[in-house]
Scaffold this motif. Structure first.
Motif, PDB file in Angstrom:
ATOM      1  N   ARG A   1       4.439   1.775   1.842  1.00  0.00           N
ATOM      2  CA  ARG A   1       5.543   2.719   1.668  1.00  0.00           C
ATOM      3  C   ARG A   1       5.707   3.570   2.920  1.00  0.00           C
ATOM      4  O   ARG A   1       6.832   3.869   3.347  1.00  0.00           O
ATOM      5  CB  ARG A   1       5.255   3.601   0.443  1.00  0.00           C
TER       6      ARG A   1
ATOM      7  N   ARG B   1      -4.403   2.968  -1.096  1.00  0.00           N
ATOM      8  CA  ARG B   1      -3.738   2.747  -2.379  1.00  0.00           C
ATOM      9  C   ARG B   1      -4.340   3.686  -3.417  1.00  0.00           C
ATOM     10  O   ARG B   1      -5.559   3.754  -3.559  1.00  0.00           O
ATOM     11  CB  ARG B   1      -3.886   1.300  -2.836  1.00  0.00           C
ATOM     12  N   ARG B   2      -3.481   4.404  -4.119  1.00  0.00           N
ATOM     13  CA  ARG B   2      -3.900   5.320  -5.187  1.00  0.00           C
ATOM     14  C   ARG B   2      -5.018   6.267  -4.733  1.00  0.00           C
ATOM     15  O   ARG B   2      -5.983   6.490  -5.444  1.00  0.00           O
ATOM     16  CB  ARG B   2      -4.301   4.537  -6.441  1.00  0.00           C
ATOM     17  N   GLY B   3      -4.856   6.800  -3.538  1.00  0.00           N
ATOM     18  CA  GLY B   3      -5.748   7.846  -3.053  1.00  0.00           C
ATOM     19  C   GLY B   3      -7.039   7.380  -2.423  1.00  0.00           C
ATOM     20  O   GLY B   3      -7.821   8.204  -1.942  1.00  0.00           O
ATOM     21  N   ARG B   4      -7.269   6.062  -2.408  1.00  0.00           N
ATOM     22  CA  ARG B   4      -8.508   5.547  -1.823  1.00  0.00           C
ATOM     23  C   ARG B   4      -8.214   4.534  -0.724  1.00  0.00           C
ATOM     24  O   ARG B   4      -7.142   3.930  -0.685  1.00  0.00           O
ATOM     25  CB  ARG B   4      -9.381   4.907  -2.903  1.00  0.00           C
TER      26      ARG B   4
ATOM     27  N   ASP C   1     -12.575   7.900  -0.705  1.00  0.00           N
ATOM     28  CA  ASP C   1     -11.357   8.691  -0.772  1.00  0.00           C
ATOM     29  C   ASP C   1     -10.656   8.658   0.588  1.00  0.00           C
ATOM     30  O   ASP C   1     -11.310   8.732   1.640  1.00  0.00           O
ATOM     31  CB  ASP C   1     -11.663  10.141  -1.146  1.00  0.00           C
TER      32      ASP C   1
ATOM     33  N   PHE D   1       0.834  -1.189   0.000  1.00  0.00           N
ATOM     34  CA  PHE D   1       0.000   0.000   0.000  1.00  0.00           C
ATOM     35  C   PHE D   1       0.876   1.248   0.000  1.00  0.00           C
ATOM     36  O   PHE D   1       2.062   1.195   0.329  1.00  0.00           O
ATOM     37  CB  PHE D   1      -0.915  -0.005   1.229  1.00  0.00           C
ATOM     38  N   ASP D   2       0.281   2.363  -0.360  1.00  0.00           N
ATOM     39  CA  ASP D   2       1.006   3.634  -0.333  1.00  0.00           C
ATOM     40  C   ASP D   2       1.138   4.173   1.081  1.00  0.00           C
ATOM     41  O   ASP D   2       2.145   4.799   1.432  1.00  0.00           O
ATOM     42  CB  ASP D   2       0.287   4.670  -1.205  1.00  0.00           C
TER      43      ASP D   2
ATOM     44  N   GLU E   1      -2.566  11.680   0.821  1.00  0.00           N
ATOM     45  CA  GLU E   1      -1.347  12.481   0.892  1.00  0.00           C
ATOM     46  C   GLU E   1      -1.522  13.575   1.948  1.00  0.00           C
ATOM     47  O   GLU E   1      -2.580  14.222   2.000  1.00  0.00           O
ATOM     48  CB  GLU E   1      -1.030  13.125  -0.458  1.00  0.00           C
TER      49      GLU E   1
ATOM     50  N   ARG F   1      -6.868  12.456  -0.023  1.00  0.00           N
ATOM     51  CA  ARG F   1      -6.647  11.314  -0.918  1.00  0.00           C
ATOM     52  C   ARG F   1      -5.290  10.644  -0.651  1.00  0.00           C
ATOM     53  O   ARG F   1      -4.551  10.329  -1.563  1.00  0.00           O
ATOM     54  CB  ARG F   1      -6.802  11.753  -2.376  1.00  0.00           C
TER      55      ARG F   1
ATOM     56  N   ARG G   1      -3.234  20.701  -3.700  1.00  0.00           N
ATOM     57  CA  ARG G   1      -3.541  19.511  -4.485  1.00  0.00           C
ATOM     58  C   ARG G   1      -5.032  19.260  -4.604  1.00  0.00           C
ATOM     59  O   ARG G   1      -5.453  18.207  -5.103  1.00  0.00           O
ATOM     60  CB  ARG G   1      -2.888  18.280  -3.841  1.00  0.00           C
TER      61      ARG G   1
ATOM     62  N   ALA H   1      -8.186   1.183   0.706  1.00  0.00           N
ATOM     63  CA  ALA H   1      -8.209  -0.141   0.092  1.00  0.00           C
ATOM     64  C   ALA H   1      -8.520  -1.244   1.095  1.00  0.00           C
ATOM     65  O   ALA H   1      -9.088  -2.281   0.722  1.00  0.00           O
ATOM     66  CB  ALA H   1      -6.860  -0.419  -0.583  1.00  0.00           C
TER      67      ALA H   1
END
Length: 443
Positions: free
Chosen positions: A45, A28-31, A381, A5-6, A426, A424, A433, A33
């Motif tokens: 990460r 993951r990718r702003g949502r 989100d 995951f991010d 970040e 999202r 953003r 998961a």
């Protein structure tokens, strides 16, 4: 568990749709998961354990006056959205006034979007306006993505956004109902209002805008909504007198919702000293009995949402020098402070973080049809807030991101400090953003 995951955020007090409990939220990718156990072995990460700091969904504030373009000295997209993020708000919906031009047709909406480009630290959507003579512009505005239409039944305070008569309001509502839109109403009956007094006495100003003005205007809105089977929303409810009428309408199946604001839940008329025009707003802050009735209506679900009605101006327009309530601009500056103000009042009355998240995140998102906002749940989100509910602070206007340091909360101790805000997935930093949002039909 799937991965990597991010981002993973862990908290022993994650405010989830099913309650407050220890959890790990994987992004993951702003949502969002995955939502798992607090110690779940997610690979990410970035993996942060917030310990006992609460994790809330990002707030959704559907009542903000950004004022850009045209009155950017009052506020602006950069300052307003930075203040929003600092207060845990990750989505705001901008009102069609007090910008110039007001958002009453598609070209004006384009001007506003252009003014906001590259300046937003949180996600932003827009309301349209219903004024005399713009009936033909309502459907095109709806198709262009506004979340609904605001009208006034009394003087708006700015000449470029005139109020509607009851007959004009009914015509606008009928048109909006035809395409399934939402009409949001500043509900004060103009005929029941007195002339704004040139007085430093708060009680004189309060007497000029009696509770019956709200109650009778809400009656007119209910009658029209029943006739046209329209969806309507009452803005900034302050008067307890109107609550039984609202309850009866809901019980009768009228498609009506209502909001109140942090200042109505925090202050009472008795504590507003003469000349303290930073407290002036319309409808006015009423007595302690009204305040407590609003809290009870929130508990019962009669009032649906709590939003800021952030309506700032320059200090000179608040007439702090003369203390003249008749001449002062009517609006409360509070976007950055709403969460702390509401939590301070909520905790003192036995409410929990889940209640505050429902009033200020989940339900406002539902009001405007933002299905991916306002909850910590898979697929939503990853708008998240690290919030310390035990920490206290004294409000210093100089520390606020609002463009003008005028607020009735100055010097007041509030509980609840936002430690970090994520949009999202970040963290909100000095780089804007935020994106633009549209209602579901356009999406």
């Amino acid at each position: 568990m799937s991965g990597p995951f991010d981002l993973v955020l862990r908290s022993t007090r994650a405010v989830l749709p099913d309650g407050v409990r220890p959890a790990a939220v994987a992004v993951r990718r702003g949502r969002i998961a995955e939502v798992g156990d607090h110690r779940a072995a997610f690979g990410a990460r970035v993996d942060l354990d917030l310990a006992d700091t609460a994790l809330l969904p990002g707030l959704v504030d559907t009542h903000v006056h950004v004022n850009e373009p045209g009155r950017t000295r009052w506020e602006g997209f950069a300052s307003a959205t930075r203040a929003a993020a600092a207060g845990g708000v990750t989505t705001l919906i901008d009102m069609p006034l007090n910008s110039i031009p007001p958002t009453v047709d598609v070209p004006a909406l384009a001007v506003k979007r252009k003014a906001a480009e590259g300046k937003c630290f949180v996600d932003v959507g827009f309301w349209g306006g219903a004024i005399p003579g713009n009936g033909a512009a309502l459907r095109p505005l709806h198709r262009s993505g506004v979340f609904g239409f605001k009208c006034f039944l009394a003087d708006s305070g700015v000449e470029e956004f005139p109020e509607l008569s009851v007959a004009e309001m009914r015509l606008a509502m009928r048109e909006i109902a035809r395409f399934g839109g939402l009409l949001i109403v500043h509900a004060e009956n103009a005929e029941a209002l007195g002339a704004a007094p040139s007085s430093v006495r708060y009680r004189d100003f309060l007497a000029s805008r009696p509770a019956v003005a709200e109650d009778s205007a809400i009656a007119d809105v209910i009658d029209a909504a029943r006739a046209y089977r329209a969806r309507v929303h009452i803005l900034h409810l302050a008067a307890a007198e109107a609550l039984p009428r609202l309850a009866a309408a809901k019980a009768d199946g009228v498609r009506i919702s209502a909001e109140t604001c942090p200042h109505y839940l925090t202050f009472s008329a008795d504590e507003i000293r003469d000349g303290a025009t930073q407290f002036k707003c319309c409808p006015p802050i009423r007595d302690a009995a009204d305040r407590e009735a609003l809290w009870a209506a929130l508990a019962d679900g009669l009032i649906d949402v709590v939003v800021s009605d952030h309506s700032p101006s320059t200090p000179d327009l608040k007439r702090l020098d003369s203390g003249d309530f008749g001449a002062a601009w009517g609006g409360i500056s509070s976007l950055q402070l709403g969460l702390a103000a509401v939590w301070t009042g909520a905790r003192a009355r036995g409410f929990g973080l889940a209640d505050v998240a429902r009033w200020m995140a989940a339900r406002p998102a539902e009001l405007v049809g933002l299905a991916g906002k306002g909850r910590i749940a898979v697929g939503y989100d990853a708008d998240l807030v690290a919030f310390d509910p035990e920490a206290a602070f004294t409000v210093d206007p100089a520390n606020l991101h609002h463009k003008n340091p005028v607020t009735p909360y100055a010097g007041r101790e509030l509980h609840g400090v936002v430690r970090a805000t994520y949009l999202r997935g970040e963290p909100v930093t000095d780089v804007p953003r935020g994106g633009f949002l549209t209602h579901p039909e356009v999406r």
